[in-house]
Design a protein around this motif. Structure first.
Motif, PDB file in Angstrom:
ATOM      1  N   LYS A  58      40.147  33.609  35.000  1.00 24.07           N
ATOM      2  CA  LYS A  58      38.871  33.663  35.710  1.00 24.07           C
ATOM      3  C   LYS A  58      38.771  32.534  36.738  1.00 24.07           C
ATOM      4  CE  LYS A  58      36.326  35.712  31.838  1.00 24.07           C
ATOM      5  NZ  LYS A  58      35.246  35.502  30.857  1.00 24.07           N
ATOM      6  N   ALA A  59      39.170  31.339  36.314  1.00 26.87           N
ATOM      7  CA  ALA A  59      39.131  30.189  37.227  1.00 26.87           C
ATOM      8  C   ALA A  59      40.050  30.423  38.416  1.00 26.87           C
ATOM      9  CB  ALA A  59      39.533  28.921  36.480  1.00 26.87           C
ATOM     10  N   LEU A  60      41.231  30.982  38.146  1.00 31.63           N
ATOM     11  CA  LEU A  60      42.200  31.249  39.213  1.00 31.63           C
ATOM     12  C   LEU A  60      41.663  32.293  40.184  1.00 31.63           C
ATOM     13  CD1 LEU A  60      45.073  30.630  40.241  1.00 31.63           C
ATOM     14  CD2 LEU A  60      45.872  32.591  38.897  1.00 31.63           C
ATOM     15  N   ILE A  61      41.079  33.355  39.652  1.00 27.92           N
ATOM     16  CA  ILE A  61      40.570  34.449  40.493  1.00 27.92           C
ATOM     17  C   ILE A  61      39.487  33.949  41.451  1.00 27.92           C
ATOM     18  CG2 ILE A  61      39.222  36.590  40.485  1.00 27.92           C
ATOM     19  CD1 ILE A  61      40.673  37.322  37.871  1.00 27.92           C
ATOM     20  N   ILE A 121      35.578  24.954  35.557  1.00 30.84           N
ATOM     21  CA  ILE A 121      35.699  23.978  34.466  1.00 30.84           C
ATOM     22  C   ILE A 121      35.342  24.631  33.132  1.00 30.84           C
ATOM     23  CG2 ILE A 121      34.693  21.877  33.468  1.00 30.84           C
ATOM     24  CD1 ILE A 121      34.442  20.818  36.357  1.00 30.84           C
ATOM     25  N   ILE A 122      34.228  25.379  33.113  1.00 31.66           N
ATOM     26  CA  ILE A 122      33.813  26.065  31.880  1.00 31.66           C
ATOM     27  C   ILE A 122      34.869  27.085  31.455  1.00 31.66           C
ATOM     28  CG2 ILE A 122      32.097  27.639  30.874  1.00 31.66           C
ATOM     29  CD1 ILE A 122      30.012  26.273  32.703  1.00 31.66           C
ATOM     30  N   SER A 123      35.421  27.828  32.412  1.00 34.93           N
ATOM     31  CA  SER A 123      36.454  28.828  32.107  1.00 34.93           C
ATOM     32  C   SER A 123      37.700  28.172  31.530  1.00 34.93           C
ATOM     33  CB  SER A 123      36.819  29.623  33.366  1.00 34.93           C
ATOM     34  OG  SER A 123      35.709  30.335  33.856  1.00 34.93           O
ATOM     35  N   ILE A 124      38.099  27.032  32.101  1.00 33.65           N
ATOM     36  CA  ILE A 124      39.292  26.318  31.611  1.00 33.65           C
ATOM     37  C   ILE A 124      39.051  25.778  30.204  1.00 33.65           C
ATOM     38  CG2 ILE A 124      40.721  24.264  31.973  1.00 33.65           C
ATOM     39  CD1 ILE A 124      40.358  24.790  35.016  1.00 33.65           C
ATOM     40  N   ILE A 125      37.843  25.238  29.968  1.00 29.98           N
ATOM     41  CA  ILE A 125      37.502  24.740  28.634  1.00 29.98           C
ATOM     42  C   ILE A 125      37.587  25.881  27.615  1.00 29.98           C
ATOM     43  CG2 ILE A 125      35.608  23.854  27.196  1.00 29.98           C
ATOM     44  CD1 ILE A 125      34.730  22.199  29.644  1.00 29.98           C
ATOM     45  N   LEU A 133      26.254  35.335  33.127  1.00 26.24           N
ATOM     46  CA  LEU A 133      26.464  36.491  32.251  1.00 26.24           C
ATOM     47  C   LEU A 133      27.939  36.691  31.931  1.00 26.24           C
ATOM     48  CD1 LEU A 133      23.931  39.065  33.774  1.00 26.24           C
ATOM     49  CD2 LEU A 133      23.737  37.850  31.595  1.00 26.24           C
ATOM     50  N   ILE A 134      28.810  36.358  32.881  1.00 30.94           N
ATOM     51  CA  ILE A 134      30.259  36.439  32.617  1.00 30.94           C
ATOM     52  C   ILE A 134      30.673  35.368  31.614  1.00 30.94           C
ATOM     53  CG2 ILE A 134      32.535  36.033  33.655  1.00 30.94           C
ATOM     54  CD1 ILE A 134      31.548  37.489  36.141  1.00 30.94           C
ATOM     55  N   ILE A 135      30.136  34.165  31.781  1.00 34.03           N
ATOM     56  CA  ILE A 135      30.481  33.057  30.887  1.00 34.03           C
ATOM     57  C   ILE A 135      30.095  33.370  29.439  1.00 34.03           C
ATOM     58  CG2 ILE A 135      29.846  30.676  30.251  1.00 34.03           C
ATOM     59  CD1 ILE A 135      29.723  30.077  33.276  1.00 34.03           C
ATOM     60  N   ILE A 136      28.909  33.952  29.256  1.00 35.59           N
ATOM     61  CA  ILE A 136      28.440  34.224  27.884  1.00 35.59           C
ATOM     62  C   ILE A 136      28.890  35.603  27.387  1.00 35.59           C
ATOM     63  CG2 ILE A 136      26.456  32.679  28.128  1.00 35.59           C
ATOM     64  CD1 ILE A 136      24.688  35.154  28.484  1.00 35.59           C
ATOM     65  N   GLN A 137      29.833  36.206  28.132  1.00 30.77           N
ATOM     66  CA  GLN A 137      30.460  37.469  27.704  1.00 30.77           C
ATOM     67  C   GLN A 137      29.460  38.618  27.550  1.00 30.77           C
ATOM     68  OE1 GLN A 137      33.855  37.792  27.286  1.00 30.77           O
ATOM     69  NE2 GLN A 137      34.140  35.669  27.871  1.00 30.77           N
ATOM     70  N   LYS A 138      28.477  38.670  28.459  1.00 32.14           N
ATOM     71  CA  LYS A 138      27.499  39.753  28.417  1.00 32.14           C
ATOM     72  C   LYS A 138      27.868  40.898  29.373  1.00 32.14           C
ATOM     73  CE  LYS A 138      24.442  38.249  25.402  1.00 32.14           C
ATOM     74  NZ  LYS A 138      24.040  39.005  24.191  1.00 32.14           N
ATOM     75  N   ILE A 139      28.922  40.703  30.146  1.00 28.92           N
ATOM     76  CA  ILE A 139      29.421  41.744  31.047  1.00 28.92           C
ATOM     77  C   ILE A 139      30.811  42.149  30.582  1.00 28.92           C
ATOM     78  CG2 ILE A 139      30.155  42.266  33.410  1.00 28.92           C
ATOM     79  CD1 ILE A 139      27.981  40.444  34.430  1.00 28.92           C
ATOM     80  N   ASP A 140      31.075  43.442  30.567  1.00 29.19           N
ATOM     81  CA  ASP A 140      32.355  43.986  30.115  1.00 29.19           C
ATOM     82  C   ASP A 140      33.518  43.307  30.841  1.00 29.19           C
ATOM     83  OD1 ASP A 140      34.646  45.666  29.607  1.00 29.19           O
ATOM     84  OD2 ASP A 140      33.250  47.260  29.039  1.00 29.19           O
TER      85      ASP A 140
END
Length: 239
Positions: free
Chosen positions: A176-179, A166-170, A121-128
């Protein structure tokens, strides 16, 4: 809700679970005093009445995992604007999903399924966006707990983190990847020390379990036609 085991029974699996409690109760050092495919939080794997505080912790995690799994499915439906037909389908299937870990022994993955839904849900931007940092930090803590219960959950947890990173970096969402990577490393190390484990044994936990896993797989391997491997890969790709 899942039922806890109340006493260790006179058979191999229950005896093994009792042993996981004894490792913590006797303050054994993982990878030094004992090497097995479980970590210092192994007592969380199944509730057994041997020590009251450990038993309560195990029951609490079991109930939380169960509730979290249901919450993640409900959140997914809400964020995806599901139709009434999809709600009915989930309502019908949920009791089956909730019971299935009794049949196939998959209760150790129930929490990971819920985490997977949140990350998706975070990846597809469904969460604020405002909630991404606390959610990722909380997810990292849960993955660290899972990682120190059993080694196969360690592999699964790290796999989820790597794929998400990997998805976040792409997507050029480096923060997000760092966190998730930094917070996972922090919680894993902190829990290891809080559990009275020597920090030098943490790398050995990974090394020893890779050897144990390799031997475990070899022992259970069945010789057969090589084409079965190809069929398996085709099936995985299809799924």
């Amino acid at each position: 809700m899942p039922f806890p085991y109340f006493i260790p029974l006179p058979e191999l699996d229950s005896g093994g679970i009792a042993g996981l409690y004894m490792i913590t109760m006797k303050h054994f050092q993982i990878a030094e005093d004992v090497s097995l495919q479980f970590g210092p939080l192994a007592f969380l794997y199944e509730p057994v009445v041997l020590d009251s505080s450990l038993y309560i912790s195990s029951v609490v995690l079991r109930l939380f995992s169960h509730s979290f799994f249901i919450f993640a499915i409900a959140l997914f439906l809400l964020k995806q604007s599901a139709s009434w037909k999809q709600y009915i389908l989930v309502f019908v299937l949920l009791p089956v999903l909730a019971f299935i870990h009794y049949i196939i022994g998959a209760n150790d993955y129930e929490l990971l399924f819920g985490i997977l839904i949140l990350l998706y849900l975070i990846i597809i931007q469904k969460i604020d966006v405002r909630y991404h940092t606390p959610i990722l930090s909380f997810v990292s803590f849960l993955l660290a707990v899972e990682s120190l219960i059993k080694f196969n959950m360690t592999v699964s947890s790290i796999s989820l983190i790597v794929i998400f990173s990997i998805i976040s970096i792409i997507n050029k969402q480096y923060r997000k990847a760092l966190i998730i990577c930094v917070s996972y490393g922090f919680f894993l190390s902190t829990l290891w020390l809080v559990l009275d484990q020597n920090f030098t044994n943490l790398p050995l936990y990974f090394i020893n379990n890779l050897e144990l896993s390799s031997g475990y797989n070899i022992v259970q391997a069945i010789d057969g036609p090589k084409f079965q491997v190809v069929e398996g890969i085709i099936g995985i790709v299809f799924v």
